[in-house]
Scaffold this active site. Sequence first.
Site, PDB file in Angstrom:
ATOM      1  N   ASP A 242       9.382   2.971  -0.297  1.00  0.00           N
ATOM      2  CA  ASP A 242       8.446   3.746   0.250  1.00  0.00           C
ATOM      3  C   ASP A 242       8.545   3.521   1.769  1.00  0.00           C
ATOM      4  O   ASP A 242       8.101   2.364   2.208  1.00  0.00           O
ATOM      5  CB  ASP A 242       6.828   3.225  -0.146  1.00  0.00           C
ATOM      6  CG  ASP A 242       5.703   3.806   0.570  1.00  0.00           C
ATOM      7  OD1 ASP A 242       6.141   4.742   1.666  1.00  0.00           O
ATOM      8  OD2 ASP A 242       4.731   3.700   0.375  1.00  0.00           O
TER       9      ASP A 242
ATOM     10  N   LYS B 283       4.404   9.605   8.613  1.00  0.00           N
ATOM     11  CA  LYS B 283       4.248   9.057   9.937  1.00  0.00           C
ATOM     12  C   LYS B 283       5.255   9.650  10.743  1.00  0.00           C
ATOM     13  O   LYS B 283       5.033  10.767  11.422  1.00  0.00           O
ATOM     14  CB  LYS B 283       4.146   7.590   9.954  1.00  0.00           C
ATOM     15  CG  LYS B 283       3.156   6.801   9.007  1.00  0.00           C
ATOM     16  CD  LYS B 283       2.959   5.493   9.145  1.00  0.00           C
ATOM     17  CE  LYS B 283       1.935   4.635   7.973  1.00  0.00           C
ATOM     18  NZ  LYS B 283       0.659   4.845   8.442  1.00  0.00           N
TER      19      LYS B 283
ATOM     20  N   TYR C 290       0.857  -1.168   0.109  1.00  0.00           N
ATOM     21  CA  TYR C 290      -0.129  -0.053   0.036  1.00  0.00           C
ATOM     22  C   TYR C 290       0.886   1.226   0.006  1.00  0.00           C
ATOM     23  O   TYR C 290       1.851   1.275   0.736  1.00  0.00           O
ATOM     24  CB  TYR C 290      -0.905  -0.021   1.239  1.00  0.00           C
ATOM     25  CG  TYR C 290      -1.737   1.160   1.342  1.00  0.00           C
ATOM     26  CD1 TYR C 290      -2.692   1.506   0.512  1.00  0.00           C
ATOM     27  CD2 TYR C 290      -1.608   2.065   2.341  1.00  0.00           C
ATOM     28  CE1 TYR C 290      -3.668   2.615   0.516  1.00  0.00           C
ATOM     29  CE2 TYR C 290      -2.405   3.242   2.596  1.00  0.00           C
ATOM     30  CZ  TYR C 290      -3.571   3.487   1.649  1.00  0.00           C
ATOM     31  OH  TYR C 290      -4.482   4.639   1.694  1.00  0.00           O
TER      32      TYR C 290
HETATM   33  C1  LIG Z   1       3.909   2.193   3.154  1.00  0.00           C
HETATM   34  C2  LIG Z   1       2.846   3.172   3.223  1.00  0.00           C
HETATM   35  N1  LIG Z   1       2.913   4.249   2.136  1.00  0.00           N
HETATM   36  C3  LIG Z   1       1.936   5.259   2.014  1.00  0.00           C
HETATM   37  C4  LIG Z   1       0.906   5.529   3.211  1.00  0.00           C
HETATM   38  C5  LIG Z   1       0.105   6.429   2.968  1.00  0.00           C
HETATM   39  O1  LIG Z   1       0.243   7.481   4.017  1.00  0.00           O
HETATM   40  P1  LIG Z   1      -0.896   8.556   4.543  1.00  0.00           P
HETATM   41  O2  LIG Z   1      -2.003   7.621   4.996  1.00  0.00           O
HETATM   42  O3  LIG Z   1      -0.276   9.502   5.379  1.00  0.00           O
HETATM   43  O4  LIG Z   1      -1.136   8.918   3.190  1.00  0.00           O
HETATM   44  C6  LIG Z   1       1.076   4.439   4.121  1.00  0.00           C
HETATM   45  C7  LIG Z   1      -0.148   4.530   5.227  1.00  0.00           C
HETATM   46  O5  LIG Z   1      -0.989   5.093   5.129  1.00  0.00           O
HETATM   47  C8  LIG Z   1       1.838   3.276   4.094  1.00  0.00           C
HETATM   48  O6  LIG Z   1       2.020   2.608   5.022  1.00  0.00           O
HETATM   49  N1  LIG Z   2      -1.477   0.564   7.338  1.00  0.00           N
HETATM   50  C1  LIG Z   2      -2.224   1.238   7.097  1.00  0.00           C
HETATM   51  C2  LIG Z   2      -2.103   2.484   7.186  1.00  0.00           C
HETATM   52  O1  LIG Z   2      -1.154   2.945   7.654  1.00  0.00           O
HETATM   53  C3  LIG Z   2      -3.290   3.267   6.639  1.00  0.00           C
HETATM   54  C4  LIG Z   2      -3.761   4.195   7.834  1.00  0.00           C
HETATM   55  C5  LIG Z   2      -5.038   4.879   7.321  1.00  0.00           C
HETATM   56  O2  LIG Z   2      -5.137   4.733   6.123  1.00  0.00           O
HETATM   57  O3  LIG Z   2      -5.742   5.349   8.024  1.00  0.00           O
END
Ligand SMILES: Cc1ncc(COP(=O)(O)O)c(C=O)c1O
Ligand SMILES: NCC(=O)CCC(=O)O
Length: 426
Positions: free
Chosen positions: A237, A265, A142
């Site tokens: 990422d 994060k 993701y």
């Molecule tokens: C590996 C990774 N990349 C990108 C994202 C996207 O970040 P955000 O939720 O801050 O848009 C997340 C989590 O949401 C993630 O776990």
């Molecule tokens: N591992 C999943 C995420 O970090 C996503 C958090 C979100 O979409 O709120």
Amino acid sequence: MSTNHELFQRARQLMPGGVNSPVRAFKSVGGEPFFTARADGACLWDVEGRRYIDYVGSWGPMIVGHNHPAVREAVARVIKDGLSFGTPCPAEVAMAETIAKLVPSVDMVRMVNSGTEATMSAIRLARGATGRAKIVKFEGCYHGHGDSFLVKAGSGALTFGVPTSPGVPKANADLTLTLPYNDLDAAKALFAEQGSEIAGLIIEPVAGNMNCIPPVDGYLQGLRELCTRHGALLIFDEVMTGFRVALGGAQALYGVTPDLTTFGKIIGGGMPVGAYGGRRELMEQIAPAGPIYQAGTLSGNPVAMAAGLAMLELIQAPGFYDTLAARTRLLCDGFQSVADGAGMPFSTNRVGGMFGLFFTAQKVTSYAQATTADTTLFNRFFHGMLKRGVYLAPSAFEAGFLSSAHSDQDIADTLQAARETLAELG
Ligand SMILES: Cc1ncc(COP(=O)(O)O)c(C=O)c1O
Ligand SMILES: NCC(=O)CCC(=O)O
């Protein structure tokens, strides 16, 4: 005072699914989410006053625990001077210097407001810099909700069974090639066929959105070689793994240097932040230094920078990651022995301060294995733990996170809850 149930009833009328991010709803585990009133250290307290030992950590940022005084006070200090300026501010420079110092592959960095923005911008840069259109991602990974990434995606997209989202134009999805994670031969075959059209390959160097799956030995090195050979950019990422699995992120831990890295994060200390960075000649193609456009009204926000800088200071304490990894090991070994004692097929993965629990006897190294673990059992386990005051991510396809605020007592309490829960399930 409102109860969790009352709040959720109201929320559902006004927000899709009652939430502002799908993973927060308990849609796959069943039941209703609790509404948090406050958080401190390793714990959350809901509006009804119930306490939970928290292994979600706001989905990753809270590596020093919730409401850490150093972070809170840094924010309190700067808000006296205003919340957003729309001009450069000194904290942005300090943030860029800190990231570049801690992550040697990053010569230059651009701050954004979320991990999603970071990954979207990074692939625009990869496409602009190479003049190629295709990108490669991995099944179950993701990278936020950008159109190019909601193809065989992990996290909520996987949890709720819609890994490829409606609303992503086919023309766009067709440019996203997907591969099985941890399978170097599959990557070699794809690059042999389409390597000259691939702008970049983006990967979670430790997968954390299909539960937690570390890279097998030599895998990231193999991808590095493939990208170099075919002139494609390697994008790590590290939105989740950055400052989570090691101070220098997964790239430091595994000794592999990507061309571009995305962050989020932890670098925001709990405020909305993302960033992308990499080699100077690539980053200098970003506007206004170069022609590839990317912008943001609130990017480099002084409050977010202050929170992030305070957290990045705390994690540089000597031994921080050794202690965090040792605690994570204690927790995972504890879960394993409790499960073994209950005769439950079970395995764990962990890297630094992130971990995964699987209701399968196999050591999980692939998406295919992760998706065959018993999710019904996980859902019952989740609720048993919640009832006993332990909050795990409400999905079998999310990594868990420890913080430096999790004490030996918190871990012992968690394992006791697991013992009782498994006895109830068995
Ligand atoms: C590996 C990774 N990349 C990108 C994202 C996207 O970040 P955000 O939720 O801050 O848009 C997340 C989590 O949401 C993630 O776990
Ligand atoms: N591992 C999943 C995420 O970090 C996503 C958090 C979100 O979409 O709120």
